[in-house]
Design an enzyme around this catalytic site. Structure first.
Site, short mmCIF file in Angstrom:
data_model
loop_
_atom_site.label_atom_id
_atom_site.label_comp_id
_atom_site.label_asym_id
_atom_site.label_seq_id
_atom_site.Cartn_x
_atom_site.Cartn_y
_atom_site.Cartn_z
N SER A 5 0.87 -1.19 -0.04
CA SER A 5 -0.26 -0.12 0.01
C SER A 5 0.84 1.25 0.03
CB SER A 5 -0.82 -0.23 1.30
OG SER A 5 -1.55 1.07 1.39
N LYS A 47 -1.14 -0.88 -4.38
CA LYS A 47 -2.42 -0.25 -3.84
C LYS A 47 -2.17 1.35 -3.58
CE LYS A 47 -4.46 -0.85 0.14
NZ LYS A 47 -5.27 -2.01 1.20
N LYS A 102 -3.03 4.83 -2.19
CA LYS A 102 -3.89 5.59 -1.30
C LYS A 102 -4.43 6.81 -2.25
CE LYS A 102 -3.77 3.08 2.28
NZ LYS A 102 -5.02 2.67 3.04
N ASP A 110 -7.46 2.82 -2.52
CA ASP A 110 -8.04 2.91 -1.24
C ASP A 110 -8.20 4.04 -0.91
OD1 ASP A 110 -9.09 2.18 0.97
OD2 ASP A 110 -7.18 1.18 1.80
N GLU A 114 -10.99 0.20 -3.04
CA GLU A 114 -11.26 -0.10 -1.89
C GLU A 114 -11.99 1.11 -0.85
OE1 GLU A 114 -8.08 -2.34 -0.01
OE2 GLU A 114 -8.42 -1.42 1.63
N ASP A 126 -13.61 -2.70 3.25
CA ASP A 126 -12.59 -3.30 4.18
C ASP A 126 -12.85 -2.58 5.61
OD1 ASP A 126 -10.27 -2.87 5.68
OD2 ASP A 126 -9.25 -1.35 4.54
N LYS A 165 -8.83 -7.19 8.04
CA LYS A 165 -7.66 -6.94 8.71
C LYS A 165 -7.69 -7.78 9.90
CE LYS A 165 -5.72 -3.45 5.96
NZ LYS A 165 -6.95 -2.93 5.55
N GLY A 182 -2.49 -7.70 7.83
CA GLY A 182 -2.11 -7.58 9.31
C GLY A 182 -2.06 -6.16 9.80
#
Ligand code: MG
Length: 297
Positions: free
Chosen positions: A135, A161, A163, A188, A213, A238, A262, A290
């Protein structure tokens, strides 16, 4: 297992690079580590709550409080045989899933060691190698973004990914997609858009992305279902997915076509497996993250 002691420790870790999302900028992290000792072994877990209640209602300070006053005493007093016992042990405490996950995951780690198997195989994993995505936070300039994507691709990440937020989206996607037409790309928004932005978000279809996302509210299913009807790119939920019931609701309402869970947000490995299995049975792919910052976690 006979639990001898439960230790909580806090680390402060500066990030290699500042991480900018639609919530703001993070430059270092306070990390709460949990160690559960039993029968000469140590199981470890990491609490992923942030310093501020922006990404989640929980913070590292609320995690300290609920662990010390509720969760650690409950675990210490319980009969524990299996990591999967933890949701039942913690069920009287509402919410606080990141704090619960830190303890539960430590128990799973301990159980794997006691059985002499890897944590992956204890959880039902069958692969030796898994694909991993990265990300990338909002960068100060497009040039710096392209440099960062190049570094992450060279490091072997299989999915990029980006942001994004209103006013900083297609102008980021376009140069990345033009330079790397074949990479697996997603974005995302961390719930930064509103339904009035739907026409604009539908333009993300031009960039052949794996998924968009959490474009809308962090607790929403219904308005995402309206948005999904207006675009070809799969929406990934998410922040809305806290447990198996949320996943079932999202799938039934066609609010998303991909789910990203997550470990902390769903409260640990037990619920992560439940979400994964429910989604897989219904043909919905699941990514699992995670948000762990320390090598220990
Ligand atoms: Mg996300």
């Amino acid at each position: 297992m006979k639990i001898d002691s439960i230790l909580l420790r806090e680390l402060r870790i500066p990030l290699v690079r500042p991480f900018r999302t639609s919530f703001g900028v993070t430059t270092d992290r306070r990390i709460l580590l949990v160690e559960v000792r039993a029968e000469g072994l140590s199981g470890w877990g990491e609490c992923t709550a942030g310093e501020h209640p922006y990404f989640s209602e929980e913070t590292i300070d609320t995690a300290w409080q609920v662990l010390l006053t509720e969760l650690v005493p409950a675990l210490a007093a319980a009969e524990v045989k299996h990591g999967g016992n933890c949701p039942g042990i913690f069920k009287q405490v509402r919410g606080h899933r990141m704090a619960k996950a830190a303890l539960e995951n430590a128990v799973w780690d301990l159980e794997a060691q006691m059985r002499g198997v890897s944590l992956a195989s204890l959880l039902g994993g069958t692969r030796q190698v898994i694909s991993c995505g990265v990300s990338i936070g909002i960068q100060p300039s497009v040039g710096q973004l392209l440099d960062q994507v190049e570094i992450e691709l060279a490091a072997g990440y299989q999915r990029i990914k980006l942001k994004c937020r209103p006013g900083l989206d297609v102008e980021l996607f376009e140069p990345v997609r033009n330079r790397w037409p074949g990479i697996m790309l997603s974005c995302d928004a961390n719930s930064a858009y509103r339904l009035r932005d739907a026409d604009h978000i539908a333009k993300f279809d031009d960039f052949n992305m794996l998924m968009v996302e959490q474009p809308l509210w962090a607790d929403d299913f219904y308005f995402h279902s309206l948005l999904q009807k207006r675009m070809a790119t799969p929406i990934c939920l998410d922040e809305s997915i806290r447990n198996r019931r949320d996943a079932l609701a999202a799938i039934e309402m066609e609010s998303c076509r991909i789910i990203n869970i997550k470990l902390g947000r769903v409260g640990g490995f037990s619920e992560a497996i439940a979400v994964h299995n429910a989604a897989q049975e219904r043909g919905i792919p699941v990514w699992c993250g995670g948000m762990l910052e320390s090598g220990i976690g």
